[in-house]
Design a protein around this motif. Structure first.
Motif, PDB file in Angstrom:
ATOM      1  N   UNK A   1      -8.084 -15.304  13.793  1.00 16.45           N
ATOM      2  CA  UNK A   1      -8.104 -14.283  12.758  1.00 16.45           C
ATOM      3  C   UNK A   1      -7.055 -13.188  12.968  1.00 16.45           C
ATOM      4  N   UNK A   2      -6.682 -12.917  14.211  1.00 15.12           N
ATOM      5  CA  UNK A   2      -5.789 -11.783  14.479  1.00 15.12           C
ATOM      6  C   UNK A   2      -4.416 -11.937  13.821  1.00 15.12           C
ATOM      7  N   UNK A   3      -3.696 -13.070  13.974  1.00 15.91           N
ATOM      8  CA  UNK A   3      -2.373 -13.176  13.331  1.00 15.91           C
ATOM      9  C   UNK A   3      -2.442 -13.032  11.815  1.00 15.91           C
ATOM     10  N   UNK A   4      -3.440 -13.660  11.190  1.00 15.40           N
ATOM     11  CA  UNK A   4      -3.567 -13.543   9.748  1.00 15.40           C
ATOM     12  C   UNK A   4      -3.849 -12.116   9.305  1.00 15.40           C
ATOM     13  N   UNK A   5      -4.632 -11.386  10.115  1.00 11.96           N
ATOM     14  CA  UNK A   5      -4.924  -9.994   9.786  1.00 11.96           C
ATOM     15  C   UNK A   5      -3.661  -9.151   9.850  1.00 11.96           C
ATOM     16  N   UNK A   6      -2.844  -9.363  10.888  1.00 10.71           N
ATOM     17  CA  UNK A   6      -1.583  -8.623  11.019  1.00 10.71           C
ATOM     18  C   UNK A   6      -0.677  -8.898   9.822  1.00 10.71           C
ATOM     19  N   UNK A   7      -0.543 -10.168   9.457  1.00 16.78           N
ATOM     20  CA  UNK A   7       0.336 -10.530   8.346  1.00 16.78           C
ATOM     21  C   UNK A   7      -0.197  -9.959   7.032  1.00 16.78           C
ATOM     22  N   UNK A   8      -1.505 -10.048   6.809  1.00 21.26           N
ATOM     23  CA  UNK A   8      -2.087  -9.521   5.567  1.00 21.26           C
ATOM     24  C   UNK A   8      -1.908  -8.014   5.466  1.00 21.26           C
ATOM     25  N   UNK A   9      -2.164  -7.303   6.564  1.00 22.24           N
ATOM     26  CA  UNK A   9      -1.965  -5.852   6.561  1.00 22.24           C
ATOM     27  C   UNK A   9      -0.498  -5.512   6.318  1.00 22.24           C
ATOM     28  N   UNK A  10       0.408  -6.266   6.955  1.00 18.90           N
ATOM     29  CA  UNK A  10       1.825  -6.012   6.783  1.00 18.90           C
ATOM     30  C   UNK A  10       2.296  -6.250   5.360  1.00 18.90           C
ATOM     31  N   UNK A  11       1.850  -7.363   4.757  1.00 18.89           N
ATOM     32  CA  UNK A  11       2.251  -7.660   3.378  1.00 18.89           C
ATOM     33  C   UNK A  11       1.682  -6.636   2.408  1.00 18.89           C
ATOM     34  N   UNK A  12       0.440  -6.238   2.617  1.00 16.47           N
ATOM     35  CA  UNK A  12      -0.182  -5.249   1.735  1.00 16.47           C
ATOM     36  C   UNK A  12       0.572  -3.925   1.820  1.00 16.47           C
ATOM     37  N   UNK A  13       0.885  -3.499   3.048  1.00 13.72           N
ATOM     38  CA  UNK A  13       1.622  -2.245   3.223  1.00 13.72           C
ATOM     39  C   UNK A  13       3.030  -2.350   2.636  1.00 13.72           C
ATOM     40  N   UNK A  14       3.717  -3.473   2.860  1.00 15.07           N
ATOM     41  CA  UNK A  14       5.059  -3.661   2.306  1.00 15.07           C
ATOM     42  C   UNK A  14       5.028  -3.618   0.783  1.00 15.07           C
ATOM     43  N   UNK A  15       4.039  -4.282   0.194  1.00 12.16           N
ATOM     44  CA  UNK A  15       3.918  -4.247  -1.262  1.00 12.16           C
ATOM     45  C   UNK A  15       3.665  -2.852  -1.790  1.00 12.16           C
TER      46      UNK A  15
ATOM     47  N   UNK B   1       1.618  15.485  -9.859  1.00 14.49           N
ATOM     48  CA  UNK B   1       2.811  15.223  -9.065  1.00 14.49           C
ATOM     49  C   UNK B   1       3.548  13.994  -9.613  1.00 14.49           C
ATOM     50  N   UNK B   2       3.120  12.813  -9.165  1.00 10.16           N
ATOM     51  CA  UNK B   2       3.796  11.585  -9.568  1.00 10.16           C
ATOM     52  C   UNK B   2       2.868  10.412  -9.265  1.00 10.16           C
ATOM     53  N   UNK B   3       3.142   9.288  -9.908  1.00  7.80           N
ATOM     54  CA  UNK B   3       2.340   8.096  -9.622  1.00  7.80           C
ATOM     55  C   UNK B   3       2.759   7.442  -8.313  1.00  7.80           C
ATOM     56  N   UNK B   4       3.922   7.736  -7.803  1.00 11.34           N
ATOM     57  CA  UNK B   4       4.433   7.068  -6.598  1.00 11.34           C
ATOM     58  C   UNK B   4       3.510   7.232  -5.383  1.00 11.34           C
ATOM     59  N   UNK B   5       2.980   8.453  -5.092  1.00 11.85           N
ATOM     60  CA  UNK B   5       2.117   8.591  -3.921  1.00 11.85           C
ATOM     61  C   UNK B   5       0.813   7.798  -4.006  1.00 11.85           C
ATOM     62  N   UNK B   6       0.406   7.420  -5.204  1.00  8.91           N
ATOM     63  CA  UNK B   6      -0.813   6.615  -5.333  1.00  8.91           C
ATOM     64  C   UNK B   6      -0.662   5.301  -4.573  1.00  8.91           C
ATOM     65  N   UNK B   7       0.573   4.818  -4.465  1.00 12.04           N
ATOM     66  CA  UNK B   7       0.839   3.557  -3.758  1.00 12.04           C
ATOM     67  C   UNK B   7       1.216   3.811  -2.302  1.00 12.04           C
ATOM     68  N   UNK B   8       2.373   4.462  -2.055  1.00 14.25           N
ATOM     69  CA  UNK B   8       2.791   4.583  -0.660  1.00 14.25           C
ATOM     70  C   UNK B   8       1.916   5.536   0.133  1.00 14.25           C
ATOM     71  N   UNK B   9       1.123   6.367  -0.541  1.00 10.92           N
ATOM     72  CA  UNK B   9       0.230   7.276   0.164  1.00 10.92           C
ATOM     73  C   UNK B   9      -0.896   6.584   0.913  1.00 10.92           C
TER      74      UNK B   9
END
Length: 458
Positions: free
Chosen positions: A84-98, A171-179
């Motif tokens: 489960x650990x590698x998949x969790x790292x990849x999922x967290x990374x992809x979600x954050x990148x998106x 403010x802006x819609x941008x922080x709703x995502x990267x925040x």
């Protein structure tokens, strides 16, 4: 998936030894995903306006949903092979990148691409709690953890749309995502570090079938995406593209769903179809309702967020009521309650549509959301419980995947179809009228079909 972990590659952790940090990390991840899920629909009108991307409005939801379906299956395959650990790292990374791509986007195509990447991660994160609870927690602790995962949605449901709309308005819609990225950075070590020690028997809900479903899930993503793009484009060749996409979708769906689902066959196929119709109608309407309220009735983002928050709270209340009815009467009244609930869904959507289109006063949209969401809370779980009762216990894992997949697919198709209408029909009043008409047809079909589908024996 493999039933045993390699002793050379991972330490052995007893199932009972569950670090508290893992529980906290899981709850944080669920809350972040839930907040994003509730917030994005609220700010999408502002995103589309700022990026001049109304023609791609539907793709912002469809790309996320379709890629999340594939991401869930892919994460299961990876968990089978590597734990489960590698998949969790990849999922967290992809979600954050998106989130970062979407939050920093300066054009609508880039924003949609960010949503697609984000969906790949969200699919894996959505499957993570079920996999971890099954493999890491003692059986006695699992009901408590499932309740905690459900409760983690409550706060985002209540305040997510409102917070997102206030941020976008002031403010802006941008922080709703990267925040949300700092929250993921906090949750990541809490989840990943305890998962590095891989216990014997670690697998996900349906291990042996995950690999066989990987290619059909990819085919479903491509087929549904091709169909949506064909509907969106105004040129003549688009009709051929849409037809090819529909054929591809139907072929890819055959290994994933039982035969007879598309024709509402009795038993499990019909129950899955009912769930899909409700998802298409009610959840699909939520992808364009804030835009319709903003453009047709002049409602601010905060006002549209309040509508979604009222609906989310009522849906939660309906789920609690349904659970109490189940506990008190042991499923005796499940079928009549489900039938009444589906009528409430159709009535609620009718009030919402007529109010949004200006036929009824604006306050009726709140009445429609309360009525419809109460029906979803009561009826959606009832359909799922009847589906579980219709299969042997050893098929429950596969069924959970089918329930999730049909929901995701149908919401993606609904969002894509509404987006195609928004892109092609002028004025927007006509586009929203057609979109509401299609979702009402789906809701009415479900409310009628539930009466002829025989409930499974308890």
């Amino acid at each position: 998936m493999s039933r045993a972990a390699s002793p050379q590659s991972a330490a052995v952790l007893p199932v009972a030894a569950v670090p508290r940090t893992l529980t906290v990390g899981l709850i944080l991840v669920v809350m972040i995903v839930a907040f994003e899920s509730m917030a994005v629909g609220t700010v999408m009108p502002r995103v589309a306006a700022d990026l001049n991307g109304l023609s791609l409005f539907g793709w912002a939801s469809s790309a996320f949903l379709l890629s999340s379906l594939f991401g869930a299956v892919a994460s299961g395959v990876l968990a089978d092979r590597r734990g489960l650990a590698p998949g969790t790292v990849i999922s967290l990374g992809l979600f954050a990148l998106g989130l970062l791509i979407g939050g920093l986007a300066t054009s609508m195509p880039v924003f949609v691409f960010g949503r697609l990447i984000q969906g790949l991660g969200a699919g894996g994160l959505g499957a993570l709690p079920w996999a971890v609870i099954t493999t890491r927690y003692p059986e006695a602790d699992r009901p408590r953890m499932l309740a905690a995962m459900s409760s983690a949605w409550l706060l985002p449901v209540l305040v997510g749309p409102l917070i997102a709309s206030v941020i976008a308005d002031r403010w802006s819609w941008h922080p709703v995502f990267w925040g949300l990225v700092p929250g993921l950075l906090l949750a990541a070590p809490l989840c990943v570090l305890p998962l590095l020690a891989r216990p014997r028997g670690e697998d996900m809900a349906a291990p042996a079938r995950a690999r066989t479903q990987l290619w059909p899930a990819l085919g479903l993503l491509i087929g549904a995406g091709t169909l949506i793009e064909g509907l969106r484009r105004p040129d003549t060749p688009a009709l051929i593209v849409a037809a090819l996409g529909l054929v591809g979708l139907l072929l890819a769906a055959r290994p994933l769903f039982p035969a007879g689902m598309w024709r509402l066959a009795p038993g499990l196929p019909g129950l899955l179809a009912l769930r899909g119709l409700l998802a298409f109608a009610f959840m699909g309407s939520s992808t364009f309702l804030p835009l319709a309220l903003h453009d047709l009735r002049g409602l601010s983002l905060s006002g549209a967020g309040a509508v979604l928050s009222v609906g989310g709270a009522t849906w939660t209340a309906g789920s609690w009521i349904q659970a109490r009815i189940e506990r008190r009467w042991n499923g005796t009244y499940r079928t009549p309650v489900t039938r009444a609930a589906l009528i409430c869904v159709a009535l609620g959507l009718s009030l919402t549509a007529l109010s949004t289109l200006g036929v009824l006063p604006l306050w009726c949209v709140y009445a429609g959301q309360v009525t419809g969401c109460l029906g979803m809370g009561l009826g959606y779980n009832g359909i799922s419980l009847n589906a579980l009762a219709s299969v042997p216990a050893d098929q429950a894992g596969r069924l959970s995947g089918q329930l999730a997949n049909i929901e995701t697919l149908m919401v993606a198709l609904s969002a894509g179809f509404a987006g195609a209408l928004i892109a092609r029909v002028v004025p927007l009043q006509g586009a929203f009228t057609l979109a509401f008409g299609v979702i009402l047809l789906a809701a009415l079909t479900a409310s009628v079909a539930v009466f002829w589908l025989r409930p499974p024996a308890r």
